[in-house]
Design an enzyme around this catalytic site. Sequence first.
Site, short mmCIF file in Angstrom:
data_model
loop_
_atom_site.label_atom_id
_atom_site.label_comp_id
_atom_site.label_asym_id
_atom_site.label_seq_id
_atom_site.Cartn_x
_atom_site.Cartn_y
_atom_site.Cartn_z
N SER A 162 25.39 45.25 15.06
CA SER A 162 26.81 45.43 14.75
C SER A 162 27.07 46.34 13.55
O SER A 162 28.12 46.96 13.47
CB SER A 162 27.47 44.08 14.53
OG SER A 162 26.82 43.38 13.50
N HIS B 130 28.15 42.30 20.96
CA HIS B 130 28.80 43.62 20.81
C HIS B 130 28.54 44.51 22.02
O HIS B 130 28.50 45.74 21.88
CB HIS B 130 28.33 44.31 19.53
CG HIS B 130 28.99 43.79 18.30
ND1 HIS B 130 30.26 44.16 17.91
CD2 HIS B 130 28.58 42.89 17.38
CE1 HIS B 130 30.59 43.54 16.80
NE2 HIS B 130 29.59 42.75 16.46
N LYS C 115 35.14 38.80 21.32
CA LYS C 115 35.20 40.24 21.06
C LYS C 115 35.83 40.95 22.27
O LYS C 115 37.02 40.82 22.47
CB LYS C 115 33.81 40.76 20.70
CG LYS C 115 33.40 40.21 19.33
CD LYS C 115 32.09 40.71 18.81
CE LYS C 115 31.91 40.23 17.37
NZ LYS C 115 30.71 39.42 17.15
C1 PLP Z 1 30.34 38.27 16.29
C2 PLP Z 1 28.96 37.89 16.56
C3 PLP Z 1 28.59 36.56 16.73
C4 PLP Z 1 29.56 35.43 16.53
O1 PLP Z 1 30.44 35.31 17.58
P1 PLP Z 1 31.56 34.18 17.52
O2 PLP Z 1 31.81 33.83 18.94
O3 PLP Z 1 32.72 34.76 16.82
O4 PLP Z 1 30.97 33.02 16.78
C5 PLP Z 1 27.28 36.29 17.05
N1 PLP Z 1 26.37 37.27 17.19
C6 PLP Z 1 26.68 38.56 17.02
C7 PLP Z 1 25.65 39.61 17.18
C8 PLP Z 1 27.98 38.91 16.68
O5 PLP Z 1 28.30 40.17 16.47
#
Ligand code: PLP
Length: 415
Positions: free
Chosen positions: A190, A218, A249
């Site tokens: 990310s 992502h 996301k």
């Molecule tokens: C955003 C993210 C998470 C967390 O996701 P949530 O559902 O908001 O807890 C986990 N792993 C990665 C790689 C992320 O970018």
Amino acid sequence: MAYSDELRRTLGGELDAIREKGLFKEERFIHSPQSSDIRVEYPGGSETRDVINLCANNYLGLSSHPDVIAAAHKGLDERGFGMSSVRFICGTQDVHRELEGRLSEFLGTEETILFPSCLDANAGVFEAVLGPEDVLISDRLVHASIIDGIRLCKAQHDTYKHANMEHLEKKLQQYADKRSRLIVTDGVFSMDGDLAPLDRICELAEQYDAMVFVDDAHASGFLGKTGRGTPEHFGVMGKIDILTTTLGKALGGASGGCVSGRKEIVELCRQRARPYLFSNSVAPPIVSAALKVLDILSASTERRDKLEENTRFWRSALGEAGFAIKQGDSPIVPVMLYNAKLAQDIARDLYAEGIYVIGFFFPVVPAGQARIRTQLSADHDIPTLQRALEAFRKVGEKYGILGLDKKGIIAKYGT
Ligand SMILES: *Cc1c(COP(=O)(O)O)cnc(C)c1O
């Protein structure tokens, strides 16, 4: 110990130290739904400003999509607001199972289990499946929630240098006598926007009798020709033993996550994963909206195609303007500035120009690697991105960083 004056001073001192290092994170208040255009209030400022949003994980522009909102309303009307229960007591509705089935279908996996979030999925999955006789071998840049999950698991743990396959191979050889080896990686990283080489990772896994774990938070919904994620991009769908991802996301942007993969692994999570057993079910409106998101993505690749087009435009435009960007295939486009103060100053000036971005610096990225991370959305259009580009160019000129590479920027501003 009571919350004494002394303890108050100690903790207050820790907060002061964070401020003094320039690392204090202020939250901005958004006075509108999530979108490519939002109304923002900066801390300390009394005025709001309409800005182009270049820092949401709203990759497919579905966070406030009318069909998704309508589906959430329908879920609210037909299945209620919340479950007031964990899944195994009285928190599983027909729609929870339906969504798990649809996610398996979409991701090309055997089974799926929902979690309150992807952080919870990562926190729970390793401990539920692996023990002291196993080893986890993780990329050094995996997401913080994976590190937490690894800490909670009794398996041995080692790391390999970021995306370095020779190093991974050495580690796989080193742990040949373990009951099982699990290679652990993000699909898309990310902070840098680069992809894990899943084709090579799966080859090594086969060669050394290892399993593969991918966190595709992502990537799910847009990476790969039909948006199935990093495994589709690398042609290894069906070969990933454990895939975790988020509904927070691209897939609607609310909350919720899952573990998807081998049937027995998913079933063990249902029996043992603590965030699944001890935290509330995903709310019905979110489940209903997520089903709609999967309908939208299965019907057409229009949104991920648009995102790809926007990404291509933005990457080449920023590059041509003379910014030092990180190369890659994802809609995460980091503009490298190296110096934390410079990153914050530029983000502030861009905000004044109507562009909303955030400076990232230690501890979110390594010290001396400060940057502004821009993220594209299918909600952007080229004219909007052109306006954003003009603002970037103007501010870049002001700071005299256009055309400078890493060395040049560090020579001018330090790290
Ligand atoms: C955003 C993210 C998470 C967390 O996701 P949530 O559902 O908001 O807890 C986990 N792993 C990665 C790689 C992320 O970018």
